[in-house]
Design a protein around this motif. Structure first.
Motif, PDB file in Angstrom:
ATOM      1  N   VAL A   1       5.295  16.432  59.608  1.00 52.83           N
ATOM      2  CA  VAL A   1       5.752  16.842  58.272  1.00 52.83           C
ATOM      3  C   VAL A   1       5.537  18.429  58.131  1.00 52.83           C
ATOM      4  O   VAL A   1       4.402  18.699  58.165  1.00 52.83           O
ATOM      5  N   GLY A   2       6.733  19.024  57.797  1.00 51.22           N
ATOM      6  CA  GLY A   2       6.364  20.481  57.626  1.00 51.22           C
ATOM      7  C   GLY A   2       5.567  21.240  58.939  1.00 51.22           C
ATOM      8  O   GLY A   2       4.995  22.120  58.931  1.00 51.22           O
ATOM      9  N   ASN A   3       6.080  20.730  59.999  1.00 49.87           N
ATOM     10  CA  ASN A   3       5.617  21.143  61.350  1.00 49.87           C
ATOM     11  C   ASN A   3       4.017  21.291  61.306  1.00 49.87           C
ATOM     12  O   ASN A   3       3.452  22.171  61.993  1.00 49.87           O
ATOM     13  N   HIS A   4       3.554  20.006  60.694  1.00 47.90           N
ATOM     14  CA  HIS A   4       2.175  19.730  60.688  1.00 47.90           C
ATOM     15  C   HIS A   4       1.935  18.208  61.372  1.00 47.90           C
ATOM     16  O   HIS A   4       3.008  17.628  60.940  1.00 47.90           O
ATOM     17  N   THR A   5       0.960  17.866  61.954  1.00 45.63           N
ATOM     18  CA  THR A   5       0.912  16.529  62.413  1.00 45.63           C
ATOM     19  C   THR A   5      -0.039  15.790  61.742  1.00 45.63           C
ATOM     20  O   THR A   5      -1.422  16.290  61.557  1.00 45.63           O
ATOM     21  N   PHE A   6       0.360  14.690  60.901  1.00 49.21           N
ATOM     22  CA  PHE A   6      -0.654  13.956  60.222  1.00 49.21           C
ATOM     23  C   PHE A   6      -0.996  12.776  60.896  1.00 49.21           C
ATOM     24  O   PHE A   6      -0.179  11.932  61.173  1.00 49.21           O
ATOM     25  N   VAL A   7      -2.243  12.730  60.953  1.00 46.08           N
ATOM     26  CA  VAL A   7      -2.943  11.444  61.622  1.00 46.08           C
ATOM     27  C   VAL A   7      -3.458  10.643  60.777  1.00 46.08           C
ATOM     28  O   VAL A   7      -4.212  11.072  60.281  1.00 46.08           O
ATOM     29  N   SER A   8      -2.782   9.300  60.592  1.00 48.50           N
ATOM     30  CA  SER A   8      -3.514   8.456  59.513  1.00 48.50           C
ATOM     31  C   SER A   8      -4.339   7.503  60.037  1.00 48.50           C
ATOM     32  O   SER A   8      -3.854   6.867  61.358  1.00 48.50           O
ATOM     33  N   VAL A   9      -5.490   7.170  59.909  1.00 48.30           N
ATOM     34  CA  VAL A   9      -6.446   6.270  60.407  1.00 48.30           C
ATOM     35  C   VAL A   9      -6.846   5.028  59.562  1.00 48.30           C
ATOM     36  O   VAL A   9      -7.227   5.356  58.628  1.00 48.30           O
ATOM     37  N   ASP A  10      -6.834   3.918  60.238  1.00 48.39           N
ATOM     38  CA  ASP A  10      -7.372   2.959  59.240  1.00 48.39           C
ATOM     39  C   ASP A  10      -8.907   3.087  59.226  1.00 48.39           C
ATOM     40  O   ASP A  10      -9.477   2.336  60.247  1.00 48.39           O
ATOM     41  N   SER A  11      -9.571   3.595  58.749  1.00 44.49           N
ATOM     42  CA  SER A  11     -10.829   3.683  58.818  1.00 44.49           C
ATOM     43  C   SER A  11     -11.840   2.606  58.132  1.00 44.49           C
ATOM     44  O   SER A  11     -12.863   2.431  58.652  1.00 44.49           O
ATOM     45  N   VAL A  12     -11.107   1.825  57.246  1.00 40.66           N
ATOM     46  CA  VAL A  12     -11.860   0.724  56.679  1.00 40.66           C
ATOM     47  C   VAL A  12     -11.929  -0.183  57.881  1.00 40.66           C
ATOM     48  O   VAL A  12     -13.059  -1.206  57.813  1.00 40.66           O
ATOM     49  N   SER A  13     -11.137  -0.660  58.803  1.00 45.99           N
ATOM     50  CA  SER A  13     -11.061  -1.244  60.030  1.00 45.99           C
ATOM     51  C   SER A  13     -12.095  -0.929  60.942  1.00 45.99           C
ATOM     52  O   SER A  13     -12.856  -1.614  61.467  1.00 45.99           O
ATOM     53  N   LEU A  14     -11.883   0.381  61.180  1.00 46.68           N
ATOM     54  CA  LEU A  14     -12.671   0.963  61.937  1.00 46.68           C
ATOM     55  C   LEU A  14     -14.202   1.106  61.639  1.00 46.68           C
ATOM     56  O   LEU A  14     -15.135   1.218  62.529  1.00 46.68           O
ATOM     57  N   SER A  15     -14.789   1.010  60.357  1.00 45.29           N
ATOM     58  CA  SER A  15     -15.985   0.928  60.021  1.00 45.29           C
ATOM     59  C   SER A  15     -16.673  -0.075  60.572  1.00 45.29           C
ATOM     60  O   SER A  15     -18.080  -0.668  60.553  1.00 45.29           O
ATOM     61  N   ALA A  16     -15.856  -1.300  60.915  1.00 40.20           N
ATOM     62  CA  ALA A  16     -16.448  -2.679  61.306  1.00 40.20           C
ATOM     63  C   ALA A  16     -17.314  -2.646  62.661  1.00 40.20           C
ATOM     64  O   ALA A  16     -18.094  -3.117  63.101  1.00 40.20           O
ATOM     65  N   LYS A  17     -17.013  -1.266  63.384  1.00 41.91           N
ATOM     66  CA  LYS A  17     -17.791  -1.049  64.672  1.00 41.91           C
ATOM     67  C   LYS A  17     -18.995  -0.694  64.415  1.00 41.91           C
ATOM     68  O   LYS A  17     -19.525   0.136  63.787  1.00 41.91           O
ATOM     69  N   GLY A  18     -19.805  -1.390  65.069  1.00 41.58           N
ATOM     70  CA  GLY A  18     -21.476  -1.349  65.086  1.00 41.58           C
ATOM     71  C   GLY A  18     -21.932  -2.205  64.081  1.00 41.58           C
ATOM     72  O   GLY A  18     -23.137  -2.172  63.943  1.00 41.58           O
ATOM     73  N   GLN A  19     -21.341  -2.791  63.243  1.00 44.17           N
ATOM     74  CA  GLN A  19     -21.733  -3.754  62.217  1.00 44.17           C
ATOM     75  C   GLN A  19     -21.925  -5.343  62.751  1.00 44.17           C
ATOM     76  O   GLN A  19     -21.332  -5.567  63.956  1.00 44.17           O
ATOM     77  N   PRO A  20     -23.018  -6.002  62.033  1.00 43.37           N
ATOM     78  CA  PRO A  20     -23.005  -7.173  62.704  1.00 43.37           C
ATOM     79  C   PRO A  20     -21.796  -8.347  62.376  1.00 43.37           C
ATOM     80  O   PRO A  20     -20.711  -7.924  61.677  1.00 43.37           O
ATOM     81  N   GLN A  21     -21.736  -9.210  63.278  1.00 45.15           N
ATOM     82  CA  GLN A  21     -20.688  -9.864  63.450  1.00 45.15           C
ATOM     83  C   GLN A  21     -20.268 -10.771  62.287  1.00 45.15           C
ATOM     84  O   GLN A  21     -21.145 -11.286  61.460  1.00 45.15           O
ATOM     85  N   SER A  22     -18.967 -10.618  61.852  1.00 43.37           N
ATOM     86  CA  SER A  22     -18.560 -11.344  60.533  1.00 43.37           C
ATOM     87  C   SER A  22     -18.388 -12.610  60.477  1.00 43.37           C
ATOM     88  O   SER A  22     -17.853 -13.102  61.430  1.00 43.37           O
ATOM     89  N   ASP A  23     -18.547 -13.299  59.390  1.00 48.06           N
ATOM     90  CA  ASP A  23     -18.397 -14.937  59.278  1.00 48.06           C
ATOM     91  C   ASP A  23     -17.132 -15.222  59.416  1.00 48.06           C
ATOM     92  O   ASP A  23     -16.446 -16.243  59.566  1.00 48.06           O
ATOM     93  N   SER A  24     -16.224 -14.375  58.706  1.00 45.78           N
ATOM     94  CA  SER A  24     -14.708 -14.289  58.567  1.00 45.78           C
ATOM     95  C   SER A  24     -13.786 -14.296  60.055  1.00 45.78           C
ATOM     96  O   SER A  24     -12.715 -14.652  59.951  1.00 45.78           O
ATOM     97  N   THR A  25     -14.439 -13.830  61.009  1.00 52.20           N
ATOM     98  CA  THR A  25     -13.684 -13.797  62.315  1.00 52.20           C
ATOM     99  C   THR A  25     -14.560 -14.568  63.409  1.00 52.20           C
ATOM    100  O   THR A  25     -15.887 -14.461  63.372  1.00 52.20           O
ATOM    101  N   ARG A  26     -13.945 -14.919  64.329  1.00 48.47           N
ATOM    102  CA  ARG A  26     -14.458 -15.607  65.425  1.00 48.47           C
ATOM    103  C   ARG A  26     -14.842 -14.751  66.523  1.00 48.47           C
ATOM    104  O   ARG A  26     -14.046 -13.673  66.650  1.00 48.47           O
ATOM    105  N   HIS A  27     -16.277 -14.922  67.118  1.00 42.51           N
ATOM    106  CA  HIS A  27     -16.593 -14.059  68.175  1.00 42.51           C
ATOM    107  C   HIS A  27     -16.098 -14.691  69.430  1.00 42.51           C
ATOM    108  O   HIS A  27     -16.488 -16.014  69.936  1.00 42.51           O
ATOM    109  N   ILE A  28     -15.776 -13.939  70.322  1.00 40.35           N
ATOM    110  CA  ILE A  28     -14.972 -14.195  71.447  1.00 40.35           C
ATOM    111  C   ILE A  28     -16.063 -13.818  72.595  1.00 40.35           C
ATOM    112  O   ILE A  28     -16.584 -12.751  72.491  1.00 40.35           O
TER     113      ILE A  28
END
Length: 537
Positions: A118-145
């Motif tokens: 947009v306007g000769n600029h690169t806009f990078v959108s990141v789903d930071s709410v999902s990325l925040s699960a990295k390093g957190q304890p295993q959630s009960d709502s998802t299965r652990h593989i």
């Protein structure tokens, strides 16, 4: 919000509108068809309710956006709305995100991880709410593989997006340049035979030369980047303006807890990202000059000097909420102006901008009206209008009662007139030809207001053989019904046959009637005017 968004479209004609998450108030709690909400308070909030809120979002923003596109300049690029970035109120945050809720959001709004030019600029959108699960304890709502890290199903998509972000940015820029040159969007690829089990077949990102140009990069994230506790947000923060510096009033405090975003977390919210995650975002994306974030609802502007970037620091602005119901009296939005002319190869032609001496981006905080103050003014106007209507009701109510009393006095004199007229009629009915009868007729005619002509006014002439149609002496004169109707019911009809007079309201009843009528009249005009403004704006 609908009127505000429509007004900014009409006045500013933005090329692109980015939403930074929290499109719904409780989307994270509204169950999908695959799961059920355990909380009894949210049992009735299901996919059907979510779809109703999605339709409401479209009525507020999307409908007016489609109808207000400017047709004056056909060469102007058609505007876009990008609302795919999720917030913690849309999905939750970290290990509290149900995968079915995120899948529903992405089905209607698109992927949260994306790149836009947009306007000769690169806009990078990141789903930071999902990325925040990295390093957190295993959630009960998802299965652990087995063999996977905790919550990997939640954060792996955003992590894979960042792993090859440089090549993705170059690929998007290449497609943009080829589209502007009216060429095929993607260049021809080398034909290679791949095995069906080869992991690379899942997604092929074309390799881009290392010397490919790079546009200034802007990071969009819902959760703000990490900063030290007490980092001030600047003078434009509404809820807590900067505290005065006792040593130097012209300089802001280095640490101002009141003016800062609280570094804290709780159930399904987190005010800032983790320090290591914030650093990872800046380093992997690269060439980040500005960061725009949301979540806090109020304005905050900081410069992160701890992250490596071009220009000595990364400037981050937490954008203010557009809704006055989010804890701010003056909602607003951030207007961003971009200026970075490039050639056909994507290289900036502005020497000062490419060297960093001149910024390619400028921002301006646009404030919307204080809606709460408007409602308070409505209340004050109502409080002023009601006493005026009450006083008016007393004045008109009692004045109307006096007017009706005077009409009743006129009716009493009319009764006397009817009595004299009856005597006048009786005089004809007697058929008397005597002088007393003539005197009676003359007297009653005088009482009824009729002029009596003297018999000596002029000599009588000879009468026709059958007379003038005047009753002969001794005959009974009677008024025909047609004659009585011509003279009116009040003169020749009996009192029992007269029309009933309306009941006259007296005292407070008359005041209350007048107050109710005037209030309904004023309210109908005001509501019609407000509805017309709300519909047309």
């Amino acid at each position: 919000m609908r009127r505000a968004f429509s007004s900014l479209q009409q006045s500013l004609e933005p090329e692109t509108a980015f939403f930074l998450g929290d499109l719904f108030d409780g989307g994270r709690e509204w169950a999908t068809g695959k799961d059920k909400q355990a909380d009894l308070h949210f049992r009735n909030y299901n996919t059907h309710y979510w779809l109703k809120e999605y339709a409401r979002f479209g009525r507020i923003f999307l409908d007016r956006w489609a109808t207000r596109q400017s047709m004056d300049n056909p060469t102007r690029q058609r505007g876009r709305i990008i609302a795919s970035l999720p917030g913690n109120h849309d999905l939750g945050i970290g290990n509290g995100i149900p995968l079915s809720v995120r899948s529903r959001f992405e089905t209607f709004f698109g992927k949260g991880n994306r790149i836009d030019i947009v306007g000769n600029h690169t806009f990078v959108s990141v789903d930071s709410v999902s990325l925040s699960a990295k390093g957190q304890p295993q959630s009960d709502s998802t299965r652990h593989i087995p063999g996977q890290q905790p919550n990997q199903e939640i954060w792996e998509e955003a992590d894979a997006f960042l792993s090859r972000i440089s090549e993705r940015k170059a690929n998007v820029l290449s497609r943009e340049l080829r589209t502007r040159a009216k060429k095929a969007e993607n260049p021809l690829q080398n034909h290679t035979v791949l095995d069906i089990d080869d992991p690379i077949i899942r997604e092929v990102v074309p390799s881009i030369p290392s010397d490919s140009p790079e546009l200034p990069t802007i990071l969009l994230t819902h959760v703000p980047l990490y900063r030290s506790p007490g980092t001030p947000c600047g003078p434009l923060r509404e809820r807590w303006p900067p505290s005065p510096n006792p040593d130097d009033p012209t300089e802001p405090l280095a640490t101002d807890e009141r003016n800062a975003i609280s570094v804290s977390a709780g159930y399904q919210y987190q005010n800032v990202l983790q320090p290591d995650l914030s650093k990872e975002l800046i380093e992997k994306i690269g060439h980040v000059q500005h960061v725009f974030s949301g979540d806090d609802h109020d304005f905050c502007e900081v410069v992160h000097h701890g992250y490596t970037s071009k220009g000595g620091g990364v400037r981050e602005i937490t954008v203010k909420s557009m809704s006055w119901a989010m804890g701010v009296r003056r909602p607003g939005f951030l207007m961003v102006s971009l200026w970075n002319p490039i050639d056909e190869n994507g290289i900036s032609v502005n020497v000062s901008a490419s060297s960093g001496a001149e910024p390619t981006l400028k921002t301006h905080l646009c404030l919307l009206p204080d809606q709460l103050t408007i409602f308070i003014r409505y209340g004050l106007l109502l409080a002023l209008t009601l006493p005026i209507l009450v006083v008016r009701a007393f004045i008109y109510g009692y004045s109307e009662q006096r007017n009706r009393g005077s009409v009743d006095g006129y009716s009493h004199s009319s009764d006397k007139y009817e009595t004299s007229t009856s005597n006048y009629e009786e005089g004809y009915r007697t058929g008397s030809n005597s002088g007393a009868s003539s005197s009676n007729i003359s007297t009653e005619s005088y009482q009824s207001g009729l002029a009596v002509r003297s018999s000596a006014g002029r000599p009588r002439s000879a009468s026709p053989t059958h007379g003038y149609g005047i009753p002969e002496s001794g005959s009974i004169y009677t008024m025909t019904p047609a004659s009585k109707r011509m003279l009116g019911p009040n003169l020749y009809e009996n009192a029992s046959d007269a029309r009933p007079r309306p009941k006259v309201e007296k005292g407070m009843r008359a005041v209350w009637r007048e107050l109710k009528q005037s209030t309904m009249h004023i309210a109908s005009i005001g509501l019609f005017w407000y509805a017309w403004l709300a519909y047309t704006s």
